[in-house]
Design an enzyme around this catalytic site. Structure first.
Site, PDB file in Angstrom:
ATOM      1  CG  HIS A 176      -1.946   1.053   1.206  1.00  0.00           C
ATOM      2  ND1 HIS A 176      -3.152   0.950   1.830  1.00  0.00           N
ATOM      3  CD2 HIS A 176      -1.934   2.278   0.655  1.00  0.00           C
ATOM      4  CE1 HIS A 176      -3.857   2.056   1.659  1.00  0.00           C
ATOM      5  NE2 HIS A 176      -3.133   2.877   0.943  1.00  0.00           N
TER       6      HIS A 176
ATOM      7  CD  GLU B 231       0.191   5.133  -0.887  1.00  0.00           C
ATOM      8  OE1 GLU B 231       1.009   5.260   0.038  1.00  0.00           O
ATOM      9  OE2 GLU B 231      -1.033   5.260  -0.727  1.00  0.00           O
TER      10      GLU B 231
ATOM     11  CG  HIS C 115       1.897   8.556   2.180  1.00  0.00           C
ATOM     12  ND1 HIS C 115       1.542   8.998   3.424  1.00  0.00           N
ATOM     13  CD2 HIS C 115       0.804   7.911   1.676  1.00  0.00           C
ATOM     14  CE1 HIS C 115       0.295   8.633   3.694  1.00  0.00           C
ATOM     15  NE2 HIS C 115      -0.178   7.981   2.650  1.00  0.00           N
TER      16      HIS C 115
END
Length: 209
Positions: free
Chosen positions: A61, A103, A107
């Protein structure tokens, strides 16, 4: 193509406390490596490209910068567009290109690393965590307690402490595991903001598709 799937491994997602809006790249305390149980994701996203009979178990993930006090930086500036080389590298780690882009933007931009270095770090983090044999694709029991899942991970990763990971559920179903790592990717104790979120007793582990 080098998909990390539980014997290979692919991974999938965020954290448990309220996120911080933006933040300074590189200004964080530790990482969470989030591994999603793909069959659970596919129960509610059957048309997603990762759910086309590939037989994934745990998938990537994401690798998330976190604050020890709780929360995490998100969507740090600047959001550099991934090059073709970086997209090719990311495709060996993430189950879909859409997840890779998401992502990185949410992040990866807060890691303080350029995209290729962040992807290399994610690759190294994946290699540092051993998926237990009992949770490999097509070899999983139909149900386990969250504490049993944690114990299996600790047995397969002797350097992981008693509070080095969290098991996340959606209702009564396994959703993902989150492993706490230092900025150098050594196993770390999770703060209180990263904790298991499952009911007591056995939780269901959907079979691979």
């Amino acid at each position: 193509m080098k998909y990390w799937m539980v014997g290979w491994l692919l991974i999938i997602t965020g954290a448990t406390a309220a996120p911080r809006s933006q933040g300074l790249p590189g200004d964080f305390d530790f990482y969470v490596l989030s591994l999603s149980w793909s069959p659970t994701f596919c129960l509610t996203h059957p048309n997603n490209e990762q759910c086309s009979g590939k037989g994934y178990g745990f998938v990537l993930h994401g690798l998330w910068p976190q604050y020890a006090r709780g929360g995490w930086p998100a969507s740090c500036a600047p959001d550099v567009r991934l090059t073709n080389e970086e997209m090719r590298k990311g495709a060996t780690l993430f189950p879909t290109r859409a997840l890779l882009k998401h992502e990185w933007a949410k992040h990866g931009t807060c890691s303080g690393l350029v995209p290729l270095d962040y992807l290399e770090k994610t690759d190294t983090a994946l290699g540092a965590v051993v998926i237990p044999p009992q949770l490999q694709p097509f070899n999983t029991p139909p149900s386990l307690a969250a504490s049993e899942i944690e114990a299996l991970f600790r047995d397969s990763n002797p350097r992981m402490g008693n509070h080095g990971m969290a098991v996340i559920c959606k209702g009564k179903v396994l959703s993902e595991v989150r492993v706490c790592l230092t900025k150098d990717l050594a196993f770390a104790g999770c703060p209180r903001s990263v904790k298991s979120q499952c009911r007591s007793g056995d939780i269901r582990i959907p079979a691979q598709r």
